[in-house]
Structure formats: structure tokens, C-alpha cells
Design a protein around this motif. Structure first.
Motif, PDB file in Angstrom:
ATOM      1  N   LYS A 274       0.843  -1.197   0.000  1.00 24.19           N
ATOM      2  CA  LYS A 274       0.000   0.000   0.000  1.00 24.19           C
ATOM      3  C   LYS A 274       0.877   1.245   0.000  1.00 24.19           C
ATOM      4  CE  LYS A 274      -3.717   2.334   2.525  1.00 24.19           C
ATOM      5  NZ  LYS A 274      -4.577   2.299   3.738  1.00 24.19           N
ATOM      6  N   ILE A 275       0.738   2.066  -1.037  1.00 28.06           N
ATOM      7  CA  ILE A 275       1.508   3.302  -1.114  1.00 28.06           C
ATOM      8  C   ILE A 275       0.698   4.426  -0.480  1.00 28.06           C
ATOM      9  CG2 ILE A 275       0.664   3.931  -3.420  1.00 28.06           C
ATOM     10  CD1 ILE A 275       3.562   4.954  -3.946  1.00 28.06           C
ATOM     11  N   LEU A 276       1.359   5.222   0.340  1.00 29.92           N
ATOM     12  CA  LEU A 276       0.688   6.313   1.045  1.00 29.92           C
ATOM     13  C   LEU A 276       0.833   7.636   0.300  1.00 29.92           C
ATOM     14  CD1 LEU A 276       1.765   5.445   4.698  1.00 29.92           C
ATOM     15  CD2 LEU A 276      -0.305   4.756   3.469  1.00 29.92           C
ATOM     16  N   THR A 277       1.995   7.885  -0.270  1.00 33.17           N
ATOM     17  CA  THR A 277       2.200   9.119  -1.025  1.00 33.17           C
ATOM     18  C   THR A 277       3.529   9.061  -1.745  1.00 33.17           C
ATOM     19  OG1 THR A 277       2.143  11.535  -0.897  1.00 33.17           O
ATOM     20  CG2 THR A 277       3.373  10.407   0.814  1.00 33.17           C
ATOM     21  N   SER A 278       3.764  10.076  -2.577  1.00 30.74           N
ATOM     22  CA  SER A 278       5.079  10.268  -3.205  1.00 30.74           C
ATOM     23  C   SER A 278       5.537  11.683  -2.914  1.00 30.74           C
ATOM     24  CB  SER A 278       4.999  10.049  -4.724  1.00 30.74           C
ATOM     25  OG  SER A 278       4.176  11.047  -5.309  1.00 30.74           O
TER      26      SER A 278
END
Length: 530
Positions: A274-278
Motif C-alpha cells: 500500500k503506497i501512502l504518497t510520493s
């Protein structure tokens, strides 16, 4: 006193870490005749005491780093028998101490310099580079043909250049006005904007710096081909995250960042990381900074469990058969989703144990989409309609054989990697194990050993774990089941799994299974076993 590092003639794999630039006191580095790959890190130019550098007989690629021209005391340089491309840095001829230079058997191109060491044909080896030209006559290279202009040709070229310069200046003027306009409009905006959607968190470089304690070594988790990963705490010290900081000295890292953002923009699955942000911003020194922030996985990678270091190599750090089967199903479910249930098909291209992360419940999550490709055509047999964000490389031992011959990204390529992953999970052997030489590889080993010597194929840690798990789960199976019956049931289970792995890792893409069939069969095996 000279200090040397000799790691030659081994079976080292992977990329050369950028931290090699910290070895400032070494006079000799010999890493020749290994299986190292990736690009030669630019930081090699920081080894300012280096006199002898031997890197021949590997799989290094990319261009010869310009930073090598900073090694003023370099005497011997051997980069032969690699996959290096591009031009020979002209400034190498300014290394006054250089006495031998071996660049043979690469993919170098362009004009060979002629001054200093390049003027001594006996000290320079450039054979095996078919696209090189020029140089001194003793090198017997073809003449470079791109400089033979006539006076009339030069005159015409001058007029064309003037016209192009005029057009470019006009565009620059217009672009400058537009840039000033947009700068004024965006002054109130934050310096860091996520590239994967406004619904995600917005974190700046400063916040990530604070979350990781200044990217301290105490929070360092590991490194890969395109960057390093750190543990961090955000949201007022309540949320633990993993922060992947891209190594922008590697030019391919920019493409990797874009690839991962594109791949993870609109996909959601319980078995995908799960990616939260970049974060795409500037660091404290005004240099480009790019990072991806993921949900933290406390149990590390599958590679950590399959191949723990010697100090941690005990039963408490090994996986039971049922745990391995559950992980295999988790990974298969993630790939099935990417291949068949996304709006645009996604091919991962770099599936391996270090890219499988485990959460607190030992549920597997597929990670690292830095090489992912999006397939816009639903027909796998079509050669059109494919968008590419980064060149296919994969990892040695896991990459499908057709990729090594320039084949395009396909779901069948992921199937091969999954088959090798499955074999590694249940045999405990890496595909790059030293035992695999000549025509023997992990696939052939499993195929020939399965029916004749079943017990020899198993990961040695697997059987005792199964005996322990049997005691715990005995009520759920059969209280009267004896050791012989348990071994028969274990053999049936392992045999079925290995057969699936072998079908997935066939050399011909057409003969490999599809991922939806794998998911269905693994569920049936788990149902019979447990």
C-alpha cells in the motif's frame, strides 16, 4: 602502505553499491570475474587513492562514468567483458599516470581519443567493440565518417544552424514568459506535490527528513537498484512507514519513479504493498529529491525468511509448509489481479523474494514496481499498444529467458519469475546457487530430483517445521494419523506444488500456466493439506 580489496573470481550478484565511494583509502579494487550487474556507480570517482581498478568479466551496463576521470593516480583500469555502451570519456586521456586501459568486448561506440595513453596502442585494448572508430592507426579501427564536410556542405549547415537557433530563441522567449506567469501563480503552493493523486497525503522533504531522523543509519532498512529504504514515523508519531529514497545519481531512477507511480496510481489489492504518497521536491542542498512512502511491513521480506543470515538461522526464523503455501497464494492472487482484473494490464517484471514483503500476520504483499510495464492491449500476442516506462532488466535467475533476447514485457514473463520463486520457496535454493552451472539450473534440478529423490528437493528447515505444526494442528487433521501418513501427505502436497512451479517456469512462454489457473490449483492443494 597500500590497502587492497580483492573479491575476484566469485559468484557475486546484484549491483555495486554507491557506498563504494566511501572506500577512500583503497589503492586496489578487484571485483573481476563475478556476476555483478547494473550501472557502475558515479561515486567510484570518490575513491581518490585508487591506483588499480579491475571490473572485467561481469554484466555491468550503461555508460563509463565520467567520474573515473577524477582518479588522477589511476595506473591500471580494466572494464573489459561487460555490457558497457556509449562513448569513451575523452577526459580519460588526461589521466597522466594511466599505464594500461582495457575496454575490450563491450558495446562502446564513437571516436577513440588519440592523446597520451590512447596514443600507445600496446597499452590500450578496445577490440570487441564493433561501433568504435578513429584512434591511432595501430588500433586498426575504421575511419570516422561524420566529419567529411565540403565547403558547400559547411555553408549549408551554417545556414541551417542559424535558422534553428532563431526558432529556438523564439521558443525560449515564449517559454520564459509562460514560466514567469506560472511561477507567480504557484508561489502559494507547497514545494512537494504527490504524483499519484490528490487523495494521498502531502509530505515535504523536511517532513520525511524529520520522520527518519535525518535518514539515519539506525532507520536504514535496505537498498535496491534504484534507492534506499528507511523506516519513519509520521502523523504526529503515530504511523510507521517505509520511505524509499531514489538514488538520482542513477539516471534510470527517474524512470523507475515514474513507473512505480503509474503502476500504483489506481490499483488496490490486499496483497499489493500500500503506497501512502510520493514526494518530488528539493532537498536541503537544492538538489532533486524523490521518494515513495509505503505502509511499513514489520516482518521484512520473504528473502529474509528463506535465507536468514547465519546469526539468525534458527527454527524460530523459518517458515512452515502451510505458511509458505499461504504466501504463494497471496503472491499469485496479487499477480492474477494485475494481469486480469486491472483496467490496464500491469506486468511486474521483477518478481523475487526480496520484493515480497510480510506484514504482522505474515500476509504477503508484492512490492517494488520500479520496472513495471503497463500493457494497453488485451491481446498478449500483439506487438503493438505497449507503453514502456523503463527498460526490461529484471534480476538474474528470475527474469524470463526471452527478456535476455530483447523480448517485450508479457504476463508470461511474470509467470516464469513466479515459477522460479515457487521453486525457491520449497527447495530453499536460490536460482543463483553455486551448484547451478553449465546446463543445470533450478528448474532442471527440481524436475530431475522430484520423482527420484523427493526428500533431497526439500528445504531442510521444512520437515521439522511441519512436524511442529502437525502437533499444533493435529485436532484439525486426524488424531490417529502417524508419521508415515504425514510424510505421504507432505510428499503429495510438495509434489503438486513443484509440478505447478515447473509448468510456470517452462522455457517457452506458450507452455507456461496462466495465473488464474495457478490460484485455483493452489487453493485446492491447501484445502487437501489442511
Amino acid at each position: 602502505m597500500s590497502i587492497s580489496l580483492d573479491l575476484s573470481s566469485n559468484s557475486l550478484v546484484g549491483s555495486l553499491p554507491v557506498e563504494i565511494g566511501n572506500l577512500k583509502s583503497l589503492s586496489t579494487i578487484d571485483i573481476s570475474k563475478n556476476k555483478l550487474s547494473g550501472e557502475i556507480p558515479y561515486s567510484i570517482g570518490d575513491c581518490n587513492s585508487l591506483e588499480h581498478l579491475y571490473m572485467g568479466g561481469n554484466f555491468f551496463e550503461g555508460t563509463i562514468p565520467q567520474s573515473l576521470t577524477l582518479l588522477k593516480g589511476l595506473l591500471d583500469l580494466d572494464l573489459s567483458h561487460n555490457n558497457l555502451s556509449g562513448n569513451i570519456p575523452k577526459d580519460l586521456q588526461n589521466l597522466l599516470a594511466l599505464r594500461s586501459l582495457n575496454l575490450s568486448f563491450n558495446n562502446l561506440e564513437g571516436e577513440v581519443p588519440t592523446k597520451r595513453i590512447f596514443g600507445n596502442a600496446s597499452a590500450v585494448l578496445v577490440n570487441g567493440n564493433d561501433k568504435l572508430c578513429g584512434g591511432v592507426a595501430e588500433l586498426h579501427l575504421p575511419t570516422c565518417t561524420n566529419h567529411g564536410f565540403t565547403k558547400q556542405g559547411k555553408s549549408n549547415a551554417f545556414r541551417i544552424v542559424l535558422a534553428i537557433v532563431g526558432v529556438v530563441l523564439g521558443f525560449i522567449l515564449i517559454f520564459s514568459f509562460l514560466t514567469l506567469y506560472w511561477i507567480r501563480r504557484s508561489k502559494s503552493k507547497p514545494p512537494s506535490t504527490p504524483l499519484i493523486g490528490d487523495q494521498f497525503l502531502k509530505l515535504s522533504y523536511k517532513e520525511l527528513f524529520q520522520a527518519t531522523g535525518g535518514f539515519s543509519s539506525a532507520n536504514f532498512i535496505g537498498s535496491g537498484g534504484f534507492g534506499s529504504v528507511y523506516k519513519g514515523i509520521i502523523d504526529q508519531d503515530t504511523t510507521i512507514v517505509a520511505i524509499k529514497v531514489l538514488n538520482l545519481q542513477n539516471p534510470r531512477a527517474y524512470k523507475s519513479f515514474t513507473a512505480e507511480c503509474e503502476a500504483l496510481r489506481n490499483i488496490r489489492h490486499r496483497n499489493l504493498v500500500k503506497i501512502l504518497t510520493s514526494c518530488s521536491s528539493l532537498d536541503s542542498k537544492g538538489k532533486d529529491f524523490k521518494a515513495l512512502v509505503y505502509e511499513f511491513m514489520p516482518n521484512g521480506s520473504l528473502d529474509d525468511w528463506l535465507h536468514p543470515p547465519m546469526a539468525a538461522n534458527n527454527n524460530s526464523r523459518s517458515l512452515s509448509l502451510l505458511q509458505r503455501l499461504n504466501i504463494a497464494i497471496d503472491v499469485a492472487s496479487a499477480l492474477d489481479y494485475l494481469h486480469y482484473h486491472c483496467y490496464t494490464k500491469i506486468v511486474h517484471c521483477d518478481l523475487k523474494p526480496s520484493n515480497i514483503l510480510l506484514d504482522s500476520d505474515m500476509t504477503a504483499h508484492v512490492s517494488d514496481f520500479g520496472l513495471a510495464r503497463l500493457l494497453l492491449e488485451l491481446d498478449d500476442n500483439s506487438s503493438q499498444g505497449q507503453t514502456s516506462t523503463i527498460g526490461i532488466k529484471g534480476s538474474i535467475g528470475y527474469a524470463a529467458p526471452e527478456y535476455g533476447m530483447g523480448g517485450r514485457a508479457t504476463t508470461q514473463g511474470d509467470m516464469f519469475s513466479y515459477g522460479i520463486l515457487l521453486l525457491e520457496m520449497f527447495t530453499g535454493k536460490r536460482p543463483t546457487d553455486q551448484m547451478f552451472t553449465d546446463d543445470l539450473n533450478l528448474h532442471n534440478f527440481a524436475k530431475t530430483t522430484l520423482l527420484v529423490h523427493f526428500m533431497q528437493i526439500l528445504d531442510p528447515t521444512l520437515i521439522p517445521n511441519e512436524e511442529q505444526s502437525e502437533e499444533i494442528e493435529e485436532d484439525a487433521i486426524n488424531r490417529t494419523e502417524g508419521p508415515i501418513h504425514r510424510l505421504d501427505r507432505l510428499q503429495d502436497c510438495i509434489t503438486s506444488i513443484i509440478e505447478i512451479a515447473l509448468q510456470c517456469s517452462m522455457e517457452s512462454p506458450r507452455e507456461r500456466m496462466s495465473m488464474n489457473d495457478v490460484v485455483r490449483r493452489l487453493h485446492l492443494i491447501r484445502g487437501k493439506f489442511s
